[in-house]
Design a protein around this motif. Sequence first.
Motif, PDB file in Angstrom:
ATOM      1  N   GLU A  30       0.862  -1.177   0.000  1.00  0.00           N
ATOM      2  CA  GLU A  30       0.000   0.000   0.000  1.00  0.00           C
ATOM      3  C   GLU A  30       0.897   1.225   0.000  1.00  0.00           C
ATOM      4  OE1 GLU A  30      -3.836  -1.608   2.477  1.00  0.00           O
ATOM      5  OE2 GLU A  30      -2.142  -0.826   3.627  1.00  0.00           O
ATOM      6  N   VAL A  31       0.448   2.267  -0.674  1.00  0.00           N
ATOM      7  CA  VAL A  31       1.226   3.500  -0.779  1.00  0.00           C
ATOM      8  C   VAL A  31       0.334   4.671  -0.380  1.00  0.00           C
ATOM      9  CG1 VAL A  31       2.448   5.030  -2.370  1.00  0.00           C
ATOM     10  CG2 VAL A  31       2.635   2.557  -2.645  1.00  0.00           C
ATOM     11  N   ALA A  32       0.903   5.579   0.393  1.00  0.00           N
ATOM     12  CA  ALA A  32       0.242   6.848   0.706  1.00  0.00           C
ATOM     13  C   ALA A  32       1.133   7.951   0.135  1.00  0.00           C
ATOM     14  CB  ALA A  32       0.067   7.026   2.208  1.00  0.00           C
ATOM     15  N   ASP A  33       0.598   8.689  -0.831  1.00  0.00           N
ATOM     16  CA  ASP A  33       1.404   9.741  -1.461  1.00  0.00           C
ATOM     17  C   ASP A  33       0.761  11.119  -1.339  1.00  0.00           C
ATOM     18  OD1 ASP A  33      -0.668   9.379  -3.241  1.00  0.00           O
ATOM     19  OD2 ASP A  33       0.599   8.859  -4.944  1.00  0.00           O
ATOM     20  N   ASN A  34      -0.075  11.284  -0.324  1.00  0.00           N
ATOM     21  CA  ASN A  34      -0.739  12.570  -0.126  1.00  0.00           C
ATOM     22  C   ASN A  34      -0.081  13.420   0.961  1.00  0.00           C
ATOM     23  OD1 ASN A  34      -1.767  10.609   1.789  1.00  0.00           O
ATOM     24  ND2 ASN A  34      -3.298  12.126   2.370  1.00  0.00           N
ATOM     25  N   LEU A  35       1.073  12.995   1.463  1.00  0.00           N
ATOM     26  CA  LEU A  35       1.795  13.711   2.508  1.00  0.00           C
ATOM     27  C   LEU A  35       3.127  14.205   1.953  1.00  0.00           C
ATOM     28  CD1 LEU A  35       1.064  11.179   5.379  1.00  0.00           C
ATOM     29  CD2 LEU A  35      -0.066  13.365   4.977  1.00  0.00           C
ATOM     30  N   PRO A  36       3.878  14.973   2.714  1.00  0.00           N
ATOM     31  CA  PRO A  36       5.180  15.456   2.217  1.00  0.00           C
ATOM     32  C   PRO A  36       6.158  14.330   1.875  1.00  0.00           C
ATOM     33  CG  PRO A  36       4.495  16.752   4.103  1.00  0.00           C
ATOM     34  CD  PRO A  36       3.520  15.610   3.983  1.00  0.00           C
ATOM     35  N   GLN A  37       6.028  13.183   2.523  1.00  0.00           N
ATOM     36  CA  GLN A  37       6.874  12.026   2.226  1.00  0.00           C
ATOM     37  C   GLN A  37       5.991  10.888   1.727  1.00  0.00           C
ATOM     38  OE1 GLN A  37      10.390  11.769   2.713  1.00  0.00           O
ATOM     39  NE2 GLN A  37      10.221  13.968   2.916  1.00  0.00           N
ATOM     40  N   ILE A  38       6.524  10.039   0.884  1.00  0.00           N
ATOM     41  CA  ILE A  38       5.814   8.863   0.405  1.00  0.00           C
ATOM     42  C   ILE A  38       5.936   7.778   1.470  1.00  0.00           C
ATOM     43  CG2 ILE A  38       5.682   7.120  -1.423  1.00  0.00           C
ATOM     44  CD1 ILE A  38       5.142  10.007  -2.372  1.00  0.00           C
ATOM     45  N   MET A  39       4.825   7.121   1.794  1.00  0.00           N
ATOM     46  CA  MET A  39       4.821   6.059   2.786  1.00  0.00           C
ATOM     47  C   MET A  39       4.406   4.753   2.113  1.00  0.00           C
ATOM     48  SD  MET A  39       3.021   8.271   5.820  1.00  0.00           S
ATOM     49  CE  MET A  39       3.395   7.187   7.178  1.00  0.00           C
ATOM     50  N   ILE A  40       5.138   3.679   2.418  1.00  0.00           N
ATOM     51  CA  ILE A  40       4.902   2.373   1.801  1.00  0.00           C
ATOM     52  C   ILE A  40       4.839   1.338   2.912  1.00  0.00           C
ATOM     53  CG2 ILE A  40       5.756   0.692   0.113  1.00  0.00           C
ATOM     54  CD1 ILE A  40       7.589   3.149  -0.834  1.00  0.00           C
ATOM     55  N   ARG A  41       3.853   0.436   2.830  1.00  0.00           N
ATOM     56  CA  ARG A  41       3.738  -0.625   3.825  1.00  0.00           C
ATOM     57  C   ARG A  41       3.224  -1.908   3.174  1.00  0.00           C
ATOM     58  NH1 ARG A  41      -1.520   1.533   7.287  1.00  0.00           N
ATOM     59  NH2 ARG A  41      -3.042   1.224   5.627  1.00  0.00           N
ATOM     60  N   ASP A  42       3.460  -3.013   3.842  1.00  0.00           N
ATOM     61  CA  ASP A  42       3.004  -4.319   3.395  1.00  0.00           C
ATOM     62  C   ASP A  42       1.516  -4.452   3.718  1.00  0.00           C
ATOM     63  OD1 ASP A  42       2.383  -7.104   3.207  1.00  0.00           O
ATOM     64  OD2 ASP A  42       4.486  -7.595   3.534  1.00  0.00           O
ATOM     65  N   THR A  43       0.725  -4.846   2.738  1.00  0.00           N
ATOM     66  CA  THR A  43      -0.711  -4.977   2.931  1.00  0.00           C
ATOM     67  C   THR A  43      -1.051  -5.978   4.033  1.00  0.00           C
ATOM     68  OG1 THR A  43      -1.091  -4.431   0.621  1.00  0.00           O
ATOM     69  CG2 THR A  43      -2.889  -5.505   1.748  1.00  0.00           C
ATOM     70  N   LYS A  44      -0.282  -7.056   4.131  1.00  0.00           N
ATOM     71  CA  LYS A  44      -0.569  -8.091   5.129  1.00  0.00           C
ATOM     72  C   LYS A  44      -0.421  -7.573   6.549  1.00  0.00           C
ATOM     73  CE  LYS A  44       2.523 -11.012   3.725  1.00  0.00           C
ATOM     74  NZ  LYS A  44       3.221 -10.540   2.569  1.00  0.00           N
ATOM     75  N   TYR A  45       0.470  -6.611   6.770  1.00  0.00           N
ATOM     76  CA  TYR A  45       0.771  -6.128   8.115  1.00  0.00           C
ATOM     77  C   TYR A  45       0.477  -4.642   8.257  1.00  0.00           C
ATOM     78  CZ  TYR A  45       3.314 -10.510   7.854  1.00  0.00           C
ATOM     79  OH  TYR A  45       3.638 -11.815   7.659  1.00  0.00           O
ATOM     80  N   HIS A  46      -0.592  -4.175   7.622  1.00  0.00           N
ATOM     81  CA  HIS A  46      -0.847  -2.731   7.593  1.00  0.00           C
ATOM     82  C   HIS A  46      -1.080  -2.114   8.962  1.00  0.00           C
ATOM     83  CE1 HIS A  46      -5.241  -3.189   7.964  1.00  0.00           C
ATOM     84  NE2 HIS A  46      -5.081  -4.246   7.209  1.00  0.00           N
ATOM     85  N   ASP A  47      -1.516  -2.886   9.944  1.00  0.00           N
ATOM     86  CA  ASP A  47      -1.741  -2.322  11.277  1.00  0.00           C
ATOM     87  C   ASP A  47      -0.533  -2.428  12.198  1.00  0.00           C
ATOM     88  OD1 ASP A  47      -4.351  -1.473  10.820  1.00  0.00           O
ATOM     89  OD2 ASP A  47      -5.189  -3.421  11.366  1.00  0.00           O
ATOM     90  N   THR A  48       0.336  -3.394  11.949  1.00  0.00           N
ATOM     91  CA  THR A  48       1.427  -3.648  12.896  1.00  0.00           C
ATOM     92  C   THR A  48       2.819  -3.607  12.280  1.00  0.00           C
ATOM     93  OG1 THR A  48       1.239  -6.030  12.502  1.00  0.00           O
ATOM     94  CG2 THR A  48      -0.047  -5.115  14.325  1.00  0.00           C
TER      95      THR A  48
END
Length: 73
Positions: A30-48
């Motif tokens: 998953e990618v979040a690109d609406n902030l000053p930095q790009i954030m990337i995380r694994d979908t399986k562990y998105h909460d932890t």
Amino acid sequence: MTRVQPPCANHQPNWRTSSYTGSGDNNCVEVADNLPQIMIRDTKYHDTGPILTIPPASWQQFTSAVVDARLGE
């Protein structure tokens, strides 16, 4: 890698899932690109799981290399 919090309490990451999610191979991000930095995380562990945070210019270089098939050169 440590879990990071969004840079500003008023701005939450707008996570979007890879278009390849659902292919059954369990390799989705998953990618979040609406902030000053790009954030990337694994979908399986998105909460932890950990969140990778990179500058937008680096993300642009990476995605351009993927599209142009230049990775591994």
